[in-house]
Design a protein around this motif. Sequence first.
Motif, PDB file in Angstrom:
ATOM      1  N   ALA A  91     -10.549  24.482  -7.487  1.00 29.61           N
ATOM      2  CA  ALA A  91      -9.413  23.840  -8.143  1.00 29.61           C
ATOM      3  C   ALA A  91      -8.112  24.575  -7.838  1.00 29.61           C
ATOM      4  CB  ALA A  91      -9.640  23.775  -9.645  1.00 29.61           C
ATOM      5  N   THR A  92      -8.200  25.906  -7.740  1.00 25.70           N
ATOM      6  CA  THR A  92      -6.997  26.714  -7.506  1.00 25.70           C
ATOM      7  C   THR A  92      -6.938  27.306  -6.109  1.00 25.70           C
ATOM      8  OG1 THR A  92      -8.046  28.748  -8.304  1.00 25.70           O
ATOM      9  CG2 THR A  92      -7.001  27.325  -9.951  1.00 25.70           C
ATOM     10  N   GLY A  93      -8.094  27.363  -5.425  1.00 27.79           N
ATOM     11  CA  GLY A  93      -8.139  27.983  -4.100  1.00 27.79           C
ATOM     12  C   GLY A  93      -8.279  29.488  -4.132  1.00 27.79           C
ATOM     13  N   SER A  94      -8.312  30.096  -5.316  1.00 19.24           N
ATOM     14  CA  SER A  94      -8.407  31.552  -5.418  1.00 19.24           C
ATOM     15  C   SER A  94      -9.840  32.020  -5.154  1.00 19.24           C
ATOM     16  CB  SER A  94      -7.965  32.012  -6.807  1.00 19.24           C
ATOM     17  OG  SER A  94      -8.809  31.467  -7.804  1.00 19.24           O
ATOM     18  N   GLU A  95      -9.974  33.244  -4.657  1.00 15.77           N
ATOM     19  CA  GLU A  95     -11.277  33.832  -4.386  1.00 15.77           C
ATOM     20  C   GLU A  95     -11.425  35.148  -5.137  1.00 15.77           C
ATOM     21  OE1 GLU A  95     -12.061  34.206  -0.226  1.00 15.77           O
ATOM     22  OE2 GLU A  95     -12.132  32.028   0.111  1.00 15.77           O
ATOM     23  N   GLU A  96     -12.675  35.459  -5.505  1.00 16.63           N
ATOM     24  CA  GLU A  96     -12.961  36.673  -6.269  1.00 16.63           C
ATOM     25  C   GLU A  96     -14.272  37.274  -5.779  1.00 16.63           C
ATOM     26  OE1 GLU A  96     -13.870  37.992 -10.935  1.00 16.63           O
ATOM     27  OE2 GLU A  96     -13.848  35.879 -10.327  1.00 16.63           O
ATOM     28  N   LYS A  97     -14.263  38.580  -5.529  1.00 18.43           N
ATOM     29  CA  LYS A  97     -15.483  39.274  -5.136  1.00 18.43           C
ATOM     30  C   LYS A  97     -16.098  39.904  -6.379  1.00 18.43           C
ATOM     31  CE  LYS A  97     -15.848  41.474  -1.239  1.00 18.43           C
ATOM     32  NZ  LYS A  97     -15.746  42.466  -0.132  1.00 18.43           N
ATOM     33  N   VAL A  98     -17.391  39.639  -6.611  1.00 17.97           N
ATOM     34  CA  VAL A  98     -18.067  40.167  -7.795  1.00 17.97           C
ATOM     35  C   VAL A  98     -19.343  40.875  -7.381  1.00 17.97           C
ATOM     36  CG1 VAL A  98     -17.139  38.384  -9.324  1.00 17.97           C
ATOM     37  CG2 VAL A  98     -19.335  38.008  -8.177  1.00 17.97           C
ATOM     38  N   ASP A  99     -19.734  41.888  -8.163  1.00 16.38           N
ATOM     39  CA  ASP A  99     -21.005  42.569  -7.934  1.00 16.38           C
ATOM     40  C   ASP A  99     -22.149  41.660  -8.370  1.00 16.38           C
ATOM     41  OD1 ASP A  99     -19.700  44.821  -7.018  1.00 16.38           O
ATOM     42  OD2 ASP A  99     -19.642  45.778  -8.992  1.00 16.38           O
ATOM     43  N   ALA A 100     -23.166  41.546  -7.529  1.00 19.07           N
ATOM     44  CA  ALA A 100     -24.294  40.666  -7.856  1.00 19.07           C
ATOM     45  C   ALA A 100     -25.519  41.112  -7.064  1.00 19.07           C
ATOM     46  CB  ALA A 100     -23.965  39.219  -7.532  1.00 19.07           C
ATOM     47  N   GLU A 101     -26.603  41.421  -7.792  1.00 16.57           N
ATOM     48  CA  GLU A 101     -27.858  41.770  -7.135  1.00 16.57           C
ATOM     49  C   GLU A 101     -28.862  40.624  -7.170  1.00 16.57           C
ATOM     50  OE1 GLU A 101     -29.551  45.317  -8.736  1.00 16.57           O
ATOM     51  OE2 GLU A 101     -28.251  46.620  -7.552  1.00 16.57           O
ATOM     52  N   ARG A 102     -28.600  39.580  -7.971  1.00 18.77           N
ATOM     53  CA  ARG A 102     -29.516  38.456  -8.078  1.00 18.77           C
ATOM     54  C   ARG A 102     -28.731  37.149  -8.016  1.00 18.77           C
ATOM     55  NH1 ARG A 102     -32.286  42.361  -7.986  1.00 18.77           N
ATOM     56  NH2 ARG A 102     -34.402  42.667  -8.813  1.00 18.77           N
ATOM     57  N   LEU A 103     -29.079  36.324  -7.033  1.00 24.46           N
ATOM     58  CA  LEU A 103     -28.457  35.019  -6.864  1.00 24.46           C
ATOM     59  C   LEU A 103     -29.567  33.990  -6.707  1.00 24.46           C
ATOM     60  CD1 LEU A 103     -25.878  33.282  -6.339  1.00 24.46           C
ATOM     61  CD2 LEU A 103     -26.183  33.798  -3.900  1.00 24.46           C
ATOM     62  N   PHE A 104     -29.652  33.051  -7.651  1.00 25.12           N
ATOM     63  CA  PHE A 104     -30.686  32.023  -7.636  1.00 25.12           C
ATOM     64  C   PHE A 104     -30.042  30.687  -7.263  1.00 25.12           C
ATOM     65  CE2 PHE A 104     -32.056  35.308 -10.557  1.00 25.12           C
ATOM     66  CZ  PHE A 104     -33.383  35.514 -10.186  1.00 25.12           C
ATOM     67  N   LEU A 105     -30.621  30.011  -6.275  1.00 22.63           N
ATOM     68  CA  LEU A 105     -30.012  28.824  -5.703  1.00 22.63           C
ATOM     69  C   LEU A 105     -30.803  27.558  -6.047  1.00 22.63           C
ATOM     70  CD1 LEU A 105     -29.242  30.318  -2.182  1.00 22.63           C
ATOM     71  CD2 LEU A 105     -27.687  30.153  -4.133  1.00 22.63           C
ATOM     72  N   PHE A 106     -30.112  26.599  -6.648  1.00 22.42           N
ATOM     73  CA  PHE A 106     -30.678  25.289  -6.965  1.00 22.42           C
ATOM     74  C   PHE A 106     -29.683  24.242  -6.471  1.00 22.42           C
ATOM     75  CE2 PHE A 106     -32.097  28.343 -10.086  1.00 22.42           C
ATOM     76  CZ  PHE A 106     -33.443  28.057 -10.307  1.00 22.42           C
ATOM     77  N   ILE A 107     -29.571  24.079  -5.168  1.00 17.74           N
ATOM     78  CA  ILE A 107     -28.453  23.308  -4.604  1.00 17.74           C
ATOM     79  C   ILE A 107     -28.906  22.007  -3.981  1.00 17.74           C
ATOM     80  CG2 ILE A 107     -26.929  25.273  -4.275  1.00 17.74           C
ATOM     81  CD1 ILE A 107     -27.894  25.394  -1.377  1.00 17.74           C
ATOM     82  N   GLY A 108     -29.713  21.272  -4.697  1.00 15.73           N
ATOM     83  CA  GLY A 108     -30.172  20.010  -4.140  1.00 15.73           C
ATOM     84  C   GLY A 108     -31.414  20.228  -3.306  1.00 15.73           C
TER      85      GLY A 108
END
Length: 557
Positions: A453-470
């Motif tokens: 919506a704004t085009g802004s980007e942010e880097k965040v710490d993350a060790e677990r990413l679960f994907l449910f993308i269709g």
Amino acid sequence: MTSPAAARPAILSVDDDPGVSRAVVRDLRRRYGEEYRIIRAESGASALEALREMKLRGQPVAVLIADFRMPGMDGIEFLEQAMDLHPYARRVLLTAYADTSAAIDAINVVDLDHYLLKPWDPPEEKLYPVIDALLDSWRSDERRPVHETKVIGHRWSARCSEVREFLARNQLPYRWYLADEPEGERLLEAAGAGPDQCPVVIDATGRALITPSDSELAVGVGLNTDPVGEFYDLIVVGGGPAGLGAAVYGASEGLRTVLVERTATGGQAGQSSRIENYLGFPDGVSGAQLADRARRQAVKFGAELITAREVTALEACGSARVVHFGDGSSIAAHSVLIATGVNYRHHPARGVDDFTGRGVYYGSAMTEAADCADRDVYIVGGANSAGQAAVFLSRNARAVHILVRAASLEQSMSHYLIQQIEQIPNIVVHPCTEVVSADGHDHLERIVLRNNATGSEEKVDAERLFLFIGAAPETDWLDGLVIRDEYGYVLAGPDLMVDGARPPGWELPRPPGHLETNVPGVFVAGDVRSESAKRVASAVGEGAMAVMLVHRYLAKQ
């Protein structure tokens, strides 16, 4: 020597009200005292202590009955901890009428089998029928003995993650050891393997499987991987809700039925932590529990279940339909049901594929839930499966972040689930947000999020990413035989008719049946069918309907 009393299965009741506790035990002993040990406890802590002692002594527990309102540890908290000690025991919650709503909300935490309203007089009508049914279920359960299967591997190994998930989804107990810790090193030395040969699986007999394939692992832990026969009435390819529904109805109606599953029964639904809108389960049911019940039901009726077999081709040979496996073998049948479901699509963001199984997981990956304690977890997707995973992971994670590209969850998630998520303080929904990159060293460490919506980007710490993308179907093995739509979904029945014309090569005087493909005797059900509803209930219904159509097809052969 174990006394006869100690050898009997136990029914344990816990209630902090001494009068109620004595009444429960009195009624239970009157009906079940000869065959079962009736054990009474007046607090969750003392009941857990009794359960630990029975666990150490190898004494089975058939039913756990817990009061909802208890000081210090309520009935839900007790049952949640008791599940780890005696996972096969049937679980009952006692609740007063005024507490029914609260109890139902809390039931999301445990796979409850039943809840009883107090008082239940007369017990012959309100107590005994419930306990009788639970004991019948417990006795008929083909419980596997808890062998000490050991898995040695590395925390951030994709293959080690796959092995653990395979065992967990097939409900095979195991103990996990890190290869760089003392006990793991000792086990590797005993197995004659090095840390670079992980995963290593050691079964209860001490036999070591070094970097096993899924089929080798399945054989090693006792799963059925080879068909008994060569020819059947019905071959079901895929063990999700549609396939299990077909196996149950096919076998129960006298068809020689075999179900072939690549990984584990249940499909994507089997990975759901809680399904709450499935008919007949007002308190919800986990996908694993629903799949296990369906699997046991199919086996009870005589269906044959084959696991860890890759189907690579389908062939029509006269009236026979031949299913070919990756190892070159094959089986044949009068009819085939395609119920292979769908798989999650791969995420296109830079770096995501590099960390699959090493911090990035497609689907719920329940074996990783324990490692999410006190951490921030990120979930991509806005469908029910993503919401169910978020609710489940929120119990341990510091925060669960749901990332959706849409402006809200309302376009893709059921209303009841959205309401649940809104009431859980450590779940945060990020609308108009997507992952644009991922990076780390030997595992996922950071992701970059973009607000569209704004085009802004942010880097965040993350060790677990679960994907449910269709999801997308994997139907290439049907090339050259079965007609599919532009997305790979299988066409059937009316969808095959173009301007009233039957599909090319169709030679029968009748048009294709509702779930029948362009190959007579080959049917499709569930999510892999073009324009299907993509719901558990509809998939089960289609599986059952397919069996009816198979009967009609066979009657005319």
